[in-house]
Design a protein around this motif. Structure first.
Motif, mmCIF file in Angstrom:
data_model
loop_
_atom_site.group_PDB
_atom_site.id
_atom_site.type_symbol
_atom_site.label_atom_id
_atom_site.label_comp_id
_atom_site.label_asym_id
_atom_site.label_seq_id
_atom_site.Cartn_x
_atom_site.Cartn_y
_atom_site.Cartn_z
ATOM 1 N N THR A 46 0.825 -1.209 0.000
ATOM 2 C CA THR A 46 0.000 0.000 0.000
ATOM 3 C C THR A 46 0.865 1.267 0.000
ATOM 4 O OG1 THR A 46 -0.268 -0.131 2.405
ATOM 5 C CG2 THR A 46 -2.033 -1.050 1.050
ATOM 6 N N LEU A 47 2.029 1.211 0.633
ATOM 7 C CA LEU A 47 2.925 2.373 0.597
ATOM 8 C C LEU A 47 3.406 2.644 -0.823
ATOM 9 C CD1 LEU A 47 5.029 1.877 3.846
ATOM 10 C CD2 LEU A 47 3.460 3.764 3.353
ATOM 11 N N PHE A 48 3.731 1.579 -1.556
ATOM 12 C CA PHE A 48 4.156 1.761 -2.942
ATOM 13 C C PHE A 48 2.995 2.277 -3.793
ATOM 14 C CE2 PHE A 48 8.393 -0.217 -3.668
ATOM 15 C CZ PHE A 48 8.832 0.697 -4.631
ATOM 16 N N ALA A 49 1.810 1.723 -3.593
ATOM 17 C CA ALA A 49 0.637 2.185 -4.346
ATOM 18 C C ALA A 49 0.394 3.667 -4.064
ATOM 19 C CB ALA A 49 -0.584 1.353 -3.985
ATOM 20 N N GLU A 50 0.464 4.039 -2.801
ATOM 21 C CA GLU A 50 0.252 5.436 -2.423
ATOM 22 C C GLU A 50 1.303 6.341 -3.063
ATOM 23 O OE1 GLU A 50 -0.563 7.897 1.647
ATOM 24 O OE2 GLU A 50 1.147 6.531 1.662
ATOM 25 N N TYR A 51 2.542 5.884 -3.099
ATOM 26 C CA TYR A 51 3.620 6.664 -3.719
ATOM 27 C C TYR A 51 3.261 6.979 -5.174
ATOM 28 C CZ TYR A 51 8.047 7.640 -6.016
ATOM 29 O OH TYR A 51 9.038 8.211 -6.776
ATOM 30 N N TYR A 52 2.858 5.950 -5.905
ATOM 31 C CA TYR A 52 2.534 6.154 -7.320
ATOM 32 C C TYR A 52 1.252 6.971 -7.507
ATOM 33 C CZ TYR A 52 6.374 3.236 -8.825
ATOM 34 O OH TYR A 52 7.628 2.737 -9.066
ATOM 35 N N LEU A 53 0.277 6.770 -6.639
ATOM 36 C CA LEU A 53 -0.952 7.555 -6.747
ATOM 37 C C LEU A 53 -0.683 9.031 -6.452
ATOM 38 C CD1 LEU A 53 -3.539 5.117 -5.179
ATOM 39 C CD2 LEU A 53 -3.318 5.769 -7.593
ATOM 40 N N ASN A 54 0.169 9.305 -5.464
ATOM 41 C CA ASN A 54 0.534 10.696 -5.160
ATOM 42 C C ASN A 54 1.302 11.324 -6.314
ATOM 43 O OD1 ASN A 54 -0.694 10.858 -2.665
ATOM 44 N ND2 ASN A 54 1.117 10.189 -1.564
ATOM 45 N N ASP A 55 1.974 10.488 -7.099
ATOM 46 C CA ASP A 55 2.716 10.948 -8.266
ATOM 47 C C ASP A 55 1.817 10.963 -9.506
ATOM 48 O OD1 ASP A 55 5.158 11.891 -9.301
ATOM 49 O OD2 ASP A 55 5.643 9.915 -10.116
ATOM 50 N N ASN A 56 0.532 10.688 -9.312
ATOM 51 C CA ASN A 56 -0.470 10.610 -10.385
ATOM 52 C C ASN A 56 -0.086 9.590 -11.454
ATOM 53 O OD1 ASN A 56 -2.996 11.297 -11.313
ATOM 54 N ND2 ASN A 56 -2.209 12.872 -12.693
#
Length: 148
Positions: A46-56
């Protein structure tokens, strides 16, 4: 024990809310280091997913969301996020396959029927789209009657 301590120390740092202050490459390096030994943990994914989502970057977030869902298939919020991202990317083949797979986990969630119907419609399987959308509609009506 040491690896667990290391995992919790790193995740605490990553979860601290201070990661926007990290230079981008340092945060990614820390995430990668954490993920190497913890790819089977929900939090690392989830941390990796969040990283990419925050990076759009929705496309890069999807594999981590999918892995999170594999580790915890009963989390409807994660499933819904996966469906929403596939829809946003117009990846109707994966949307169809994912909704079909998780329909057995969440047979009473009308949104799965909606996403599956949309996917089938866009894949030009109109008969299947109509059938699944009607099933979802009937579910909404049945739920509504149950609450009356």
């Amino acid at each position: 024990m040491n690896s667990d301590l290391n995992f919790f120390k790193k995740t605490s740092l990553l979860n601290s809310g201070k990661y926007p202050n990290f230079p981008k490459n340092e945060y990614l390096i820390l995430l990668n280091e954490l993920y190497k030994q913890n790819s089977d943990r929900i939090l690392a994914n989830t941390l990796f997913a969040e990283y990419y989502l925050n990076d759009n970057n929705k496309k890069n977030a999807i594999p981590y969301i999918r892995k999170t869902l594999e580790l915890n298939p009963s989390d409807f919020n994660i499933a819904e996020m996966l469906f929403s991202l596939s829809y946003d990317l117009k990846d109707f083949t994966n949307l169809k396959n994912d909704t079909q797979k998780y329909l057995s986990y969440f047979p009473n969630q009308p949104k799965i029927y909606l996403y599956n119907g949309i996917a089938n419609y866009n894949l030009k399987d109109y008969t299947k789209a109509e059938k699944i959308l009607k099933n979802g509609k009937n579910l909404i009506i049945e739920i509504g009657r149950a609450h009356v």
